[in-house]
Design a protein around this motif. Structure first.
Motif, short mmCIF file in Angstrom:
data_model
loop_
_atom_site.label_atom_id
_atom_site.label_comp_id
_atom_site.label_asym_id
_atom_site.label_seq_id
_atom_site.Cartn_x
_atom_site.Cartn_y
_atom_site.Cartn_z
N ASN B 94 0.87 -1.16 0.00
CA ASN B 94 0.00 0.00 0.00
C ASN B 94 0.91 1.21 0.00
N ILE B 95 1.02 1.85 -1.13
CA ILE B 95 2.02 2.91 -1.38
C ILE B 95 2.19 3.83 -0.17
N SER B 164 -1.93 9.89 -9.91
CA SER B 164 -2.64 8.62 -10.09
C SER B 164 -1.84 7.49 -9.45
N TYR B 165 -2.54 6.39 -9.25
CA TYR B 165 -1.99 5.23 -8.58
C TYR B 165 -0.72 4.72 -9.26
N GLY B 166 -0.79 4.57 -10.57
CA GLY B 166 0.35 4.05 -11.31
C GLY B 166 1.55 4.96 -11.18
N THR B 167 1.30 6.26 -11.24
CA THR B 167 2.39 7.23 -11.11
C THR B 167 2.99 7.17 -9.72
N GLN B 168 2.12 7.05 -8.71
CA GLN B 168 2.63 6.97 -7.34
C GLN B 168 3.54 5.76 -7.16
N ARG B 169 3.18 4.64 -7.80
CA ARG B 169 4.04 3.46 -7.73
C ARG B 169 5.42 3.77 -8.30
N GLU B 172 7.43 5.87 -5.98
CA GLU B 172 7.97 5.11 -4.85
C GLU B 172 9.25 4.38 -5.27
N GLY B 192 -2.48 -2.48 -9.68
CA GLY B 192 -3.19 -1.27 -10.05
C GLY B 192 -2.65 -0.59 -11.29
#
Lengths: 428, 272
Positions: B94-95, B164-169, B172, B192
């Protein structure tokens, strides 16, 4: 069921809720409003007041409906607002200009209001709170550690000066660094055992710590003078020149500058002294925020676990925040003792901690300018409300609630990033 | 056989009566991608927590062969030392970004230790000494390099939590890379992501292991990622290793098929 059922409860459930409240008020109202004892020729008789009771129950019913309606809408608006995070990219140069404006105003204030001792005194009080707010901002606003016992460090500073000056004849300026160091030490002593705690648990321990310090001051009479406190603390001098009417002991501020003695000199000097201390505090905290340790404080506030995973010693980061916040509180305490000339545990009760915390939260966590605006509000509102006598605190509370409803993130929720790609290396 | 970076020896982790990891031994080589797969609850994330010092394993050892410091026992180190000294850096299922800080700042925080040393514990920094300014420039350059590499440079000044979720991944991973890890532990980096994004992730992982010689340890459910990039796969079920080998070997292993699809039984097969 409507599609908005999860947002706004439907009419039937609202009516049911209000009916419940009406029933409770009926139950309570019968003995308290419905029945009244009257004096009937020496004996007590019971008179009934059913119309009053009816009006009361009806008021409660309608009031509950209105209250719930308002609360639902406030919640809905808040949820809407929470979904949009403030954009970090936008710069707000005007915030800086407001800051300069405030400093400029603070510089000319005693001159503009010379002769009005009340204004300068109140402004001095505001500045003490500004300084305390900036200190606590490091702990709560930047590092995100909820500290409910901040006033303890304020007390440590004040008593350090009170004791050193009355017993050993130390002056204001010599004591300042010592008191800062003493307060910082206490900050670490408090910080060390509480490092594993978060949020509510940390708040409880810090609250307890604040009370312990106060109780020690109250009960250890030999050391601190107990509830009687410490009196006749020497006032700060202007580089060795006391603010007193001409005396034989030596030159005074008035005689040295060939001025006519006026008690106002001291008031103005104290004002400028705390102004300088506060500005230095601001400079120091702003600088620290831009250093790696400042960024680390904010990172710990955002996500402690991620910090550990990135190789950051979270223990040291938190301790440094505690120590620096405490040190600044200690400085403010020294000034407080010097200004009052008398200190007692009375001045360091929990409500002081709560006020300082309110300043930080109201101003916007981490915002330096926000603290100033909030301090002005929190000191001036009760002062302005004096005309309302006993309704004063009620108005004060209502104003606080309104501000928090209007701006849930504090007055200035804007956070200026420390590093920007666009103008990297521009800041010192 | 290439040089081993990390050796996990007979690792066991018990929570009260529950054995989350049972007698697990794995070796992770340098410059290769090793994947840990297994059904939900197999103990994959617990395994990561044991590696990175967030849990203290009940038994067994985790040994990191560090080129400078020699062999290091990760299971005896506090979590921040695992990243700082041993160079093992993880991401989270969970990022866990710093949401209110900008993307760039997220990457600068990752370089805290170097900057803090350069600022002489804030003293030199407070007075704006040259040494500290240089360190700051270097940190910004490194952040900029990884941001460019991971196609995040346009977003550098945006709040990380807004993306967005993908960008946050991706952020990280970029942040973890700023710590200069020898071994990168990624916990479900493809969760995701859309197909295009996960194809980009594959490319990135291969680039990191082949070009930068980083060891990559991957927990992943997305078989499009696992089977395409892994050099070695280890399959966990109920905390024990049930199979190990190349993607082809693992795909055809009867134990793995059983764990994922159930027993060779008419009803179960349909259900699966």
């Amino acid at each position: 069921m409507t599609t908005h059922a999860h947002n706004l409860p439907n009419v039937a459930s609202r009516l049911k809720d209000a009916t419940g409240i009406a029933l409770v008020s009926l139950l309570l109202g019968v003995p308290m409003i419905g029945l009244k004892t009257v004096d009937a020729g020496g004996a007590l008789a019971i008179a009934t007041r059913w119309p009053w009771l009816l009006a009361f129950v009806a008021t409660m019913f309608v009031g509950r409906l209105v209250l719930q309606f308002v609360l639902d809408h406030v919640k809905l608006n808040k949820a809407k607002r929470a979904r949009t995070r403030p954009e970090i990219g936008a710069t707000r140069p005007w915030l800086k200009w407001i800051g300069y404006g405030v400093v400029g105003f603070a510089l000319v204030l005693p001159i503009a209001f010379s002769g009005n001792r009340y204004v300068v005194d109140t402004a001095t009080t505001v500045l003490i709170y500004v300084m305390l707010g900036w200190g606590l901002n490091v702990v709560v606003g930047l590092a995100g550690l909820l500290d409910l016992g901040y006033v303890a460090f304020y007390a440590v500073g004040a008593y350090t000066y009170g004791l050193l000056s009355t017993h050993f004849g130390w002056g204001f300026w010599e004591t300042l660094p010592v008191a800062g160091a003493a307060a910082a030490t206490f900050g670490v002593i408090l910080g060390w055992p509480t490092l594993r705690l978060r949020g509510d648990y940390l708040a409880i321990v810090t609250l307890g710590f604040g009370e312990i310090i106060r109780l020690i001051l109250v009960n250890w009479t030999d050391f601190s003078g107990g509830p009687n406190g410490i009196g006749s603390i020497p006032r700060p001098t202007f580089f060795g020149l006391p603010f007193s009417p001409d005396s034989d002991a030596g030159p005074t501020f008035a005689s040295f500058f060939h001025l006519e003695y006026s008690p106002e000199h001291r008031v103005m000097f104290l004002y400028y002294l705390i102004l300088v201390l506060a500005l230095l505090t601001n400079l120091f905290v702003s600088r620290m925020r831009k250093l790696p340790v400042g960024l680390a404080w904010e990172a710990v506030r955002e996500d402690e676990v991620a910090c550990k995973a990135l190789g950051m010693n979270v223990t040291n980061v938190k301790l440094s925040a505690f120590a620096i916040g405490a040190m600044l509180g200690g400085f403010a305490g020294v000034f407080f003792a010097a200004r009052q000339g008398f200190i007692s545990p009375e001045s360091f009760v929990f409500s002081e901690s709560a006020t300082i915390l309110a300043i930080v939260v109201l101003g916007g966590m981490g915002s330096q300018l926000g603290v100033v605006i909030a301090s002005v509000l929190l000191v001036l509102l009760p002062e302005l409300g004096r005309d309302f006598s006993e309704y004063r605190m009620l108005m004060f509370g209502a104003a606080m609630i309104l501000i928090m409803v209007w701006r849930p993130g504090g007055l200035i929720a804007h956070r200026e990033p420390t590093y920007r790609l666009a103008k990297k290396g521009a800041q010192a | 056989m290439s040089e081993m970076l990390l050796e996990v020896d007979r690792l066991t982790m018990r929570f009260g009566g529950l054995t989350a990891i049972d007698d697990l031994s794995v070796a992770v080589p340098k410059g290769k991608i090793t994947s840990i797969i297994g059904p939900n609850g197999a103990g994959k994330t617990t395994f990561f927590n044991c590696l990175t010092g967030f849990y203290k394993p009940t038994e067994g050892s985790v040994r990191m062969h560090h080129p400078v410091h020699g062999p290091l026992l990760l299971n005896e180190m506090p979590s921040y030392h695992v990243a700082r000294k041993a160079g093992v850096v993880r991401t989270f299922q969970n990022i866990r970004l710093f949401p209110n800080m900008s993307v760039l700042e997220n990457l600068i925080v990752a370089q805290h230790n170097a900057l803090q040393t350069a600022s002489r514990f804030s003293l030199a920094g407070l007075f704006g000494r040259a040494g500290f300014k240089q360190a700051r420039e270097a940190a910004l350059e490194k952040a900029e390099m990884w941001l460019t590499r991971l196609k995040l440079i346009e977003l550098a000044d945006t709040a990380a939590g807004n993306l967005s979720y993908g960008t946050q991944r991706r952020i990280e991973i970029a942040r973890a890379l700023c710590v200069d890890p020898l071994l990168l532990c990624l916990d479900e980096p493809a969760a995701g992501l859309n197909p295009r994004e996960s194809a980009e992730l594959n490319e990135l992982l291969l680039y990191l292991s082949r070009e930068h010689g980083k060891g990559v340890l991957l927990i992943e459910h997305d078989m499009n990622v696992v089977m395409r990039v892994s050099d070695h796969i280890c399959v966990l079920n109920f905390g024990t290793k049930i199979a190990e080998g190349t993607p082809e070997q693992v795909q055809n292993d009867p134990n793995v098929i059983k764990a994922y699809l159930g027993e060779e039984d008419a009803d179960d097969k349909e259900a699966a």
